[in-house]
Every structure is written in C-alpha cells, then in structure tokens.
Scaffold this active site. Structure first.
Site, PDB file in Angstrom:
ATOM      1  N   ASP A  84       0.813  -1.209   0.000  1.00 31.61           N
ATOM      2  CA  ASP A  84       0.000   0.000   0.000  1.00 31.61           C
ATOM      3  C   ASP A  84       0.854   1.269   0.000  1.00 31.61           C
ATOM      4  O   ASP A  84       1.601   1.512   0.945  1.00 31.61           O
ATOM      5  CB  ASP A  84      -0.865  -0.038   1.273  1.00 31.61           C
ATOM      6  CG  ASP A  84      -1.808   1.139   1.377  1.00 31.61           C
ATOM      7  OD1 ASP A  84      -2.029   1.825   0.369  1.00 31.61           O
ATOM      8  OD2 ASP A  84      -2.321   1.364   2.488  1.00 31.61           O
ATOM      9  N   ASP A 273      -2.543   7.376  -5.324  1.00 36.02           N
ATOM     10  CA  ASP A 273      -2.644   6.307  -4.344  1.00 36.02           C
ATOM     11  C   ASP A 273      -2.958   4.945  -4.933  1.00 36.02           C
ATOM     12  O   ASP A 273      -4.079   4.679  -5.348  1.00 36.02           O
ATOM     13  CB  ASP A 273      -3.725   6.682  -3.336  1.00 36.02           C
ATOM     14  CG  ASP A 273      -3.715   5.723  -2.174  1.00 36.02           C
ATOM     15  OD1 ASP A 273      -3.079   4.666  -2.270  1.00 36.02           O
ATOM     16  OD2 ASP A 273      -4.344   6.032  -1.163  1.00 36.02           O
TER      17      ASP A 273
END
Ligand SMILES: *[C@@H]1O[C@H](CO)[C@@H](O)[C@H](O)[C@H]1NC(C)=O
Length: 390
Positions: A84, A273
C-alpha cells in the site's frame, strides 16, 4: 488503501542485475504482483484504506489488492501482505490472531526484538490493527533488511497484514501529540545500501494484464512513452490540512478534459494512491462527470451506466504534462453480469482528488520520497525493460 478490480498478489521480488554499474549491493529491487479480478467484494464496503484521518470511501462489490509475500524472522516465516502506497507502516497478524494470509509468531524467531508497546493503526475503511512495535529481519525478493521496525499485531480486523511504503510523516507512530517517526522500508533500503535514493517506480500495467510491479531504487525506461515530468508534492495531509512538509503523495492536478472539452478546470491537490481503486474528485466535479455519463445510483453512491456506454478518453493535466486515460479504464463493473458499470469518478467529499488505479494504470510514476516529488509519464505496456538506477 485498497482498490477495486480484485487483485491477487503473488509477489515475488526478483533481483535484476542488468545495467548495474554500481558496486556493492545496489540493485533494483523489483516486487512483481499478479492481478486477479472479481466483481465480488470479500468484505463489505471496502474500497480505500486511507491512513491517518481516514476519509471513509466505500464501494460495494469491487475489490482488489496487491499481495506481496515477505519473509520475517529467523528462521523465516512467510506472510502475505497487502502492499500500500497510501500508508507507511508494515504490520503483520501476530501469534494468537488468525489470517488466511499467514501469521507471524515472534516466539519462533531468534532475530525478534520488541521495541515498545502502543502499535495502533486504523484505515479509512474502518479496519484496524493493534499490538507492539518490534524489530525483525525481513527478506523480500532476495534482499534482506535487518532491524526493520514493524507492527506485531495482537488484534486486527483487516484480515491480512498491510505493507505501507509511503512517507515517514504518515507513519501511524507519528499520529497524535507524542508521535515519533522511524525509518520505514524505503528508508531502510537506502540506509542499508540497497538503493541510492529513497524511491520506487509503480507500474500497474494495463487493465487486462495480470502482473505489474513496484521497482525500488530504479526507473524502467521502457515502460513509459515521452518524458517523465517532475511534480513537487503538495504539503497537505489526508484531511486536506496544510502541514509543514509533504507526508503523502499529493500533487497539483490542473484540469481534466474529455474529447477536448473541459470536465474540470480548477486546480486541486491529487493523491496518487495505489491503494484506491477508483478516482475521487471534489463533489461538484464528480457530479458533473458522473451525470454526463450515467444516472445516480443510491446503492453505489455514484453514477451507474451500461458497460457498453462509449465515452471519450480523459486527459489529466499537471502543469504541461498530460496523462491520457482510456474510457474503458474509467468504467467499473459492479455485478457479475458485466452489464452494469459505475462511472469511476466518485466524490471525495474533500477539496482534493484521489487518483486510484483507474488513473494509475495509465501512468508510470517514480515516487521520490527523498526529494518530495514524483516523476510521472504515460505508461507504455510492454514486456521490455530498460532499468536504470536512480
Ligand atoms: C530497532 O531498529 C532500529 C532501526 O530501525 C534501531 O534504531 C533500534 O535501536 C532497534 N531497537 C531495538 C530494541 O532493537
């Protein structure tokens, strides 16, 4: 964060030793992942894991993640974790917790040392983990990092561990008044001589591809067309508040057009992201785009349309750099029939964009954590590679 088409990560980091003039151990560390897609969410309402202040971003029925296999401890224990870029800590489910992705038992490792109590992280989807801060030896793709600090979770609701590779200012340890930061994975790779500059390139590959990669300390010049444009990071946090220096990958997005017509013409910060599936925009922009192509659906919290709807490719402009995103990348299947789709631009509820996979697949980005900037280009989908150390 997490995203939408369901991704499965068989991550194997491989060491590429070509094109390496550097002496010692400086080698590009490549984490390959495979992508598995499904329109079924394994958990309800997950979409994005936004660290820190946590904007809850929900979407039913679409789910994806990058799973990397890491080896922790001595002898090694294999744990599969969700990679992530939207958070900055590694944590794993410890002994006494359960996870189908594997757990880690510190009592079986000779290189474990507890650092302190008080590990606690929570994400925008409501999941969280708590436990102790610990140090371990970690191996990933043949590279072994020692004294690597991570969260050894004694309780967790996320399912699988998360491998956050964002900036240290966004570490869970830094939240709150008595916060501290530590050298997380990208920083330790530099400290221990594996990379020259704290940074990595993200290549999600095409919509139909089943693999992509994160390449630490290098840029693969075969995987983008034209030049890479350097963009300075904007100093705001996930709540949109100004901070002293950048803590997340926000850049200024100036406009969006489709078929030469403006869809958005005011600049807003945009978070690059990988942990988010779709694109989120300030609400007026999301509404304008959604209503142009679909009908509002209460159940999806966004605009739905037939998957056969034809639209124009979108152009996202950052200063003088434009990234083109094919229309097909902006439509997300919401059921197994494959007939109904969601227009993949939803409201962020904030004065910023979150550019998730829907955008990132079309871009090649070197995230430069050391110089607080990114270099962005138009992705070129190819098996070729021309890896240059940064
Ligand atoms: C944990 O590792 C850090 C380096 O990341 C080091 O500074 C620290 O002394 C270590 N602490 C313990 C208790 O091993």
């Amino acid at each position: 964060m997490k995203f939408s088409s369901s991704v499965l990560l068989s991550v194997l980091a491989t060491l590429s030793s070509s094109a390496l003039a550097a002496p010692t151990k400086q080698v590009p560390l490549k984490i390959d992942f495979s992508v598995e897609r499904s329109s079924k969410a394994p958990k309800s309402g997950i979409l994005a894991r936004v660290a820190a202040s946590g904007v809850a971003l929900e979407l039913e029925n679409q789910y994806s993640m990058y799973i990397a296999e890491i080896e922790l401890g001595t002898p090694v224990q294999k744990v599969r974790v969700d990679v992530d870029t939207g958070s900055s800590d590694l944590w794993v489910p410890g002994a006494g917790t359960s996870s189908s992705y594997g757990t880690y038992d510190n009592s079986k490792s000779s290189t474990y040392s507890k650092v302190k109590d008080g590990f606690s992280i929570s994400y925008g989807d409501g999941s969280n983990a708590k436990g102790n801060w610990a140090n371990e030896t970690m191996t990933l793709g043949g590279v072994t990092v020692t004294d690597f600090m991570f969260g050894d979770a004694t309780t967790q609701t996320a399912g699988e561990g998360v491998f956050g590779i964002g900036m240290i200012g966004n570490e869970a340890s830094a939240w709150g008044s008595s916060g501290f930061t530590y050298d997380n994975f990208p920083v330790q790779l530099k400290n221990q001589g594996f990379i020259n500059n704290i940074g990595y390139s993200l290549y999600l590959n095409s919509l139909s591809a089943d693999s992509g990669s994160v390449l630490f300390g290098a840029i693969d010049k075969a995987k983008y067309s034209g030049d890479l444009k350097t963009l300075k990071l904007v100093s705001i946090d996930d709540s949109g508040s100004k901070v002293d220096s950048p803590v997340a990958f926000f850049v200024e997005l100036d406009s969006i057009t489709a078929g030469g017509k403006p869809l958005a013409s005011k600049s807003y910060p945009a978070l690059l992201d990988s942990g988010t599936t779709l694109i989120y925009a300030p609400s007026a922009i999301a509404e304008a785009i959604g209503s142009k192509y679909g009908e509002y659906s209460q159940s999806y919290g966004g605009y739905a349309t037939s998957c056969s709807t034809k639209g124009d490719d979108f152009s996202f402009t950052f200063e003088d750099k434009t990234i083109t995103v094919p229309w097909e990348d902006l439509l997300f299947k919401v059921d197994d029939s494959g007939k109904e789709c969601l227009v993949g631009v939803l409201s962020s509820g904030s004065e910023y964009y979150i550019l998730g996979d829907g955008f990132l697949r079309s871009s090649y980005i070197y995230y430069d954590l050391e110089n607080n900037e990114v270099q962005i280009g138009q992705a070129k989908y190819t098996e070729d590679s021309d890896i240059q150390l940064v």
